[in-house]
Design a protein around this motif. Sequence first.
Motif, PDB file in Angstrom:
ATOM      1  N   ASP A  11       0.834  -1.213   0.000  1.00 19.50           N
ATOM      2  CA  ASP A  11       0.000   0.000   0.000  1.00 19.50           C
ATOM      3  C   ASP A  11       0.868   1.261   0.000  1.00 19.50           C
ATOM      4  OD1 ASP A  11      -2.514  -1.182  -0.064  1.00 19.50           O
ATOM      5  OD2 ASP A  11      -2.637  -1.377   2.120  1.00 19.50           O
ATOM      6  N   GLN A  12       1.929   1.208   0.790  1.00 20.99           N
ATOM      7  CA  GLN A  12       2.832   2.368   0.862  1.00 20.99           C
ATOM      8  C   GLN A  12       3.499   2.618  -0.497  1.00 20.99           C
ATOM      9  OE1 GLN A  12       5.588   2.177   4.186  1.00 20.99           O
ATOM     10  NE2 GLN A  12       7.087   3.422   3.050  1.00 20.99           N
ATOM     11  N   ILE A  13       3.862   1.532  -1.161  1.00 19.97           N
ATOM     12  CA  ILE A  13       4.467   1.647  -2.499  1.00 19.97           C
ATOM     13  C   ILE A  13       3.447   2.245  -3.475  1.00 19.97           C
ATOM     14  CG2 ILE A  13       5.336   0.300  -4.452  1.00 19.97           C
ATOM     15  CD1 ILE A  13       6.493  -1.646  -2.237  1.00 19.97           C
ATOM     16  N   ALA A  14       2.195   1.805  -3.356  1.00 14.50           N
ATOM     17  CA  ALA A  14       1.145   2.336  -4.242  1.00 14.50           C
ATOM     18  C   ALA A  14       1.006   3.850  -4.050  1.00 14.50           C
ATOM     19  CB  ALA A  14      -0.185   1.626  -3.952  1.00 14.50           C
ATOM     20  N   LYS A  15       1.040   4.264  -2.806  1.00 15.25           N
ATOM     21  CA  LYS A  15       0.932   5.705  -2.501  1.00 15.25           C
ATOM     22  C   LYS A  15       2.109   6.471  -3.115  1.00 15.25           C
ATOM     23  CE  LYS A  15      -0.334   9.372   0.039  1.00 15.25           C
ATOM     24  NZ  LYS A  15       0.696  10.265  -0.483  1.00 15.25           N
ATOM     25  N   ALA A  16       3.281   5.920  -2.943  1.00 16.72           N
ATOM     26  CA  ALA A  16       4.486   6.606  -3.431  1.00 16.72           C
ATOM     27  C   ALA A  16       4.528   6.633  -4.956  1.00 16.72           C
ATOM     28  CB  ALA A  16       5.730   5.922  -2.862  1.00 16.72           C
ATOM     29  N   MET A  17       4.129   5.506  -5.580  1.00 19.15           N
ATOM     30  CA  MET A  17       4.067   5.485  -7.053  1.00 19.15           C
ATOM     31  C   MET A  17       3.053   6.502  -7.559  1.00 19.15           C
ATOM     32  SD  MET A  17       3.998   1.420  -8.019  1.00 19.15           S
ATOM     33  CE  MET A  17       5.457   0.455  -8.421  1.00 19.15           C
ATOM     34  N   SER A  18       1.906   6.552  -6.876  1.00 16.03           N
ATOM     35  CA  SER A  18       0.859   7.499  -7.274  1.00 16.03           C
ATOM     36  C   SER A  18       1.388   8.920  -7.215  1.00 16.03           C
ATOM     37  CB  SER A  18      -0.356   7.366  -6.342  1.00 16.03           C
ATOM     38  OG  SER A  18      -0.881   6.062  -6.397  1.00 16.03           O
ATOM     39  N   ASP A  19       2.119   9.231  -6.163  1.00 21.62           N
ATOM     40  CA  ASP A  19       2.674  10.587  -6.024  1.00 21.62           C
ATOM     41  C   ASP A  19       3.563  10.945  -7.214  1.00 21.62           C
ATOM     42  OD1 ASP A  19       1.375  10.889  -3.646  1.00 21.62           O
ATOM     43  OD2 ASP A  19       3.136  10.542  -2.370  1.00 21.62           O
ATOM     44  N   VAL A  20       4.335   9.959  -7.675  1.00 22.68           N
ATOM     45  CA  VAL A  20       5.228  10.224  -8.814  1.00 22.68           C
ATOM     46  C   VAL A  20       4.417  10.620 -10.045  1.00 22.68           C
ATOM     47  CG1 VAL A  20       6.860   9.182 -10.445  1.00 22.68           C
ATOM     48  CG2 VAL A  20       7.076   8.710  -7.990  1.00 22.68           C
ATOM     49  N   TYR A  21       3.390   9.839 -10.357  1.00 18.60           N
ATOM     50  CA  TYR A  21       2.614  10.142 -11.568  1.00 18.60           C
ATOM     51  C   TYR A  21       1.723  11.368 -11.370  1.00 18.60           C
ATOM     52  CZ  TYR A  21       4.228   6.133 -14.305  1.00 18.60           C
ATOM     53  OH  TYR A  21       4.989   5.263 -15.032  1.00 18.60           O
ATOM     54  N   GLU A  22       1.292  11.620 -10.119  1.00 16.97           N
ATOM     55  CA  GLU A  22       0.558  12.864  -9.850  1.00 16.97           C
ATOM     56  C   GLU A  22       1.429  14.063 -10.223  1.00 16.97           C
ATOM     57  OE1 GLU A  22      -2.523  13.193  -8.821  1.00 16.97           O
ATOM     58  OE2 GLU A  22      -3.054  11.228  -7.982  1.00 16.97           O
ATOM     59  N   LYS A  23       2.673  14.013  -9.746  1.00 15.88           N
ATOM     60  CA  LYS A  23       3.583  15.141 -10.003  1.00 15.88           C
ATOM     61  C   LYS A  23       3.880  15.288 -11.489  1.00 15.88           C
ATOM     62  CE  LYS A  23       5.939  15.400  -5.564  1.00 15.88           C
ATOM     63  NZ  LYS A  23       6.944  14.661  -4.804  1.00 15.88           N
ATOM     64  N   MET A  24       3.898  14.163 -12.203  1.00 14.48           N
ATOM     65  CA  MET A  24       4.151  14.210 -13.643  1.00 14.48           C
ATOM     66  C   MET A  24       2.870  14.562 -14.403  1.00 14.48           C
ATOM     67  SD  MET A  24       6.594  10.850 -14.061  1.00 14.48           S
ATOM     68  CE  MET A  24       6.623  10.912 -15.838  1.00 14.48           C
ATOM     69  N   ASN A  25       1.767  14.656 -13.659  1.00 13.01           N
ATOM     70  CA  ASN A  25       0.467  14.973 -14.260  1.00 13.01           C
ATOM     71  C   ASN A  25       0.056  13.915 -15.294  1.00 13.01           C
ATOM     72  OD1 ASN A  25      -1.748  16.605 -14.129  1.00 13.01           O
ATOM     73  ND2 ASN A  25      -1.096  17.923 -15.846  1.00 13.01           N
ATOM     74  N   LEU A  26       0.443  12.684 -15.018  1.00 11.58           N
ATOM     75  CA  LEU A  26       0.168  11.577 -15.937  1.00 11.58           C
ATOM     76  C   LEU A  26      -0.938  10.709 -15.338  1.00 11.58           C
ATOM     77  CD1 LEU A  26       1.420  10.322 -18.590  1.00 11.58           C
ATOM     78  CD2 LEU A  26       2.743   8.839 -17.087  1.00 11.58           C
ATOM     79  N   PRO A  27      -2.057  10.543 -16.054  1.00 14.70           N
ATOM     80  CA  PRO A  27      -3.125   9.681 -15.524  1.00 14.70           C
ATOM     81  C   PRO A  27      -2.610   8.243 -15.334  1.00 14.70           C
ATOM     82  CG  PRO A  27      -3.859  10.891 -17.481  1.00 14.70           C
ATOM     83  CD  PRO A  27      -2.387  11.084 -17.379  1.00 14.70           C
ATOM     84  N   TYR A  28      -3.139   7.572 -14.329  1.00 11.83           N
ATOM     85  CA  TYR A  28      -2.665   6.211 -14.042  1.00 11.83           C
ATOM     86  C   TYR A  28      -3.776   5.448 -13.332  1.00 11.83           C
ATOM     87  CZ  TYR A  28      -2.358   7.999  -9.343  1.00 11.83           C
ATOM     88  OH  TYR A  28      -2.690   8.563  -8.151  1.00 11.83           O
ATOM     89  N   GLU A  29      -3.631   4.127 -13.352  1.00 12.29           N
ATOM     90  CA  GLU A  29      -4.447   3.276 -12.487  1.00 12.29           C
ATOM     91  C   GLU A  29      -3.493   2.486 -11.620  1.00 12.29           C
ATOM     92  OE1 GLU A  29      -7.059   0.683 -14.540  1.00 12.29           O
ATOM     93  OE2 GLU A  29      -8.564   2.250 -14.891  1.00 12.29           O
ATOM     94  N   ILE A  30      -3.942   2.127 -10.450  1.00  9.77           N
ATOM     95  CA  ILE A  30      -3.037   1.388  -9.578  1.00  9.77           C
ATOM     96  C   ILE A  30      -3.784   0.259  -8.874  1.00  9.77           C
ATOM     97  CG2 ILE A  30      -3.268   2.806  -7.482  1.00  9.77           C
ATOM     98  CD1 ILE A  30       0.002   2.678  -7.662  1.00  9.77           C
ATOM     99  N   HIS A  31      -3.101  -0.875  -8.725  1.00  8.25           N
ATOM    100  CA  HIS A  31      -3.678  -2.045  -8.065  1.00  8.25           C
ATOM    101  C   HIS A  31      -2.722  -2.543  -6.983  1.00  8.25           C
ATOM    102  CE1 HIS A  31      -6.429  -2.481 -11.509  1.00  8.25           C
ATOM    103  NE2 HIS A  31      -5.367  -2.287 -12.278  1.00  8.25           N
ATOM    104  N   VAL A  32      -3.286  -2.925  -5.856  1.00  9.18           N
ATOM    105  CA  VAL A  32      -2.505  -3.633  -4.838  1.00  9.18           C
ATOM    106  C   VAL A  32      -3.180  -4.983  -4.650  1.00  9.18           C
ATOM    107  CG1 VAL A  32      -1.818  -3.720  -2.412  1.00  9.18           C
ATOM    108  CG2 VAL A  32      -1.735  -1.546  -3.668  1.00  9.18           C
TER     109      VAL A  32
END
Lengths: 306, 306
Positions: free
Chosen positions: A274-295
Amino acid sequence: MTEIKLFCPATIANLSCGFDVLGLCLDNAGDEMIVRKVDQKGVRITKIIGADLPLETEKNVAGVAALAMLATLEVDCGFEIEIYKHIKAGSGIGSSAASAAGAVFGINELLGKPYSRKDLVQFAMQGEKLASGNAHADNVAPALLGGFTLVRSYHPLDIIRIDSPEELFATVVHPQIELKTSDARSVLKQTVSLKSAIMQWGNVGGLIAGLYTKDYDLIGRSLHDEIVEPLRSVLIPGFDLIKQTALENGALGSGISGSGPSIFALSRGKNTADQIAKAMSDVYEKMNLPYEIHVSKINPDGVRII
Amino acid sequence: MTEIKLFCPATIANLSCGFDVLGLCLDNAGDEMIVRKVDQKGVRITKIIGADLPLETEKNVAGVAALAMLATLEVDCGFEIEIYKHIKAGSGIGSSAASAAGAVFGINELLGKPYSRKDLVQFAMQGEKLASGNAHADNVAPALLGGFTLVRSYHPLDIIRIDSPEELFATVVHPQIELKTSDARSVLKQTVSLKSAIMQWGNVGGLIAGLYTKDYDLIGRSLHDEIVEPLRSVLIPGFDLIKQTALENGALGSGISGSGPSIFALSRGKNTADQIAKAMSDVYEKMNLPYEIHVSKINPDGVRII
């Protein structure tokens, strides 16, 4: 039983060092499918929700897989298939494999299981052939068998299923860009150095050993791809940063899922995943790149009745 | 304890698909060694019986391995080493590794075990460096640890020991020709096709899985070398016939031991291994080629006190 509803799991193929041979099954990312036995012979795809895919049986991976299976059996009935797609096509987590695996599994159940799950792999592979031109097994095998699968050989087909250590979780992020499989293939080199190849098969050996001994550290040390990742990762925006972020947040290892663009990380325990998902999400948020994430934990069973 | 007598086992490296990474330890082929703690500091090779090898410490693999180990310790004593060689140099079953492993194991015992067996591998590798110019671990690791060993990585050194299934036996035939390691190396190609490399790491994965699950058939199916055997086997007289004979007599698999010229076969049970030995012997008898032959279970312990 004349109708069956299925969960058709997403899968991660090309697992780091295990390019073309190693895959795993996800537990809470996947499609749903209804398979119905009907009097009228043949296979009909009667509904597809969530994706713009062909309804014609011969142009649909589920249809083609089902036809390949039925060609080996004498049956006096037919089948209707409804597909509820949640896995996006081209995401790199086995969208076509989920449909192919679901179709053959569902029909097999409705026919009283003439085949084992392992037997079904060869038919589901025909769906993959339609989807990508290549009857590969590295997504359909984990989708049907669950856990980890090793495709040791294609001629003859020899698939080894390996239990996942129970605390192993996958985080998968899917940046919403289109990466054509043909592009992902074109960057591969047809020869590799013997030195890199030796490092790669040392890591494959280590990964398999780590799975059997439930040695999470060894799994992590072995999740290294000498050969394909350096070539393909340049096609995936933010790959290096996502991977580094995953490792900094406790991932055992990280790499390209399938032929991309999804990126996976494996970790011990859901909290870390879950922590990795949060951190990965932050990266793509900052890049303004839409993403989906699964844990997801590793799915021990593969496609299942729901 | 001031003196220790050891059995220093022969080993098979480059185990088919596991070129450069997989080895195993033999149980009844090997050297003997006496290691003695003495007041005079340093390491002296005081006797070598059965081989024409240098007594000078710095030119002897056992001496060099011992010195590498002692350089990491503060000790106020020295060691004498007597070597009774039964493994022929250049046979391809780890002659130098047996001596290097024995020396560091013996000294470690006499010093009260400051190191684990796994720790000792790095020192024994220095003996291999003297012998072949390359500090490889694929013979010294199984000689020290027993069973099967996987050298997952050299940087950092990461060795995984794997138990052998109990009924697994090795037959090793050593045609009495000289095959220089440099010649065996020169035929290798520095690049391999991606396709062959994938088949190879599929088989490495299968072999490791077979060892953990004690699946003899899977071990057999995986004992296949796509890359090195086709190139090197032409240097070994009768290789194809010996291998074919082994398989016809029930071997799970067969291949080149180390860099040759010895040829190994693995089988389930001693009777089959004996039958293979008889059949291999017949081949070389007919070719009028002198040979030595060993039948051995897999040694679970590695070098041992006798």
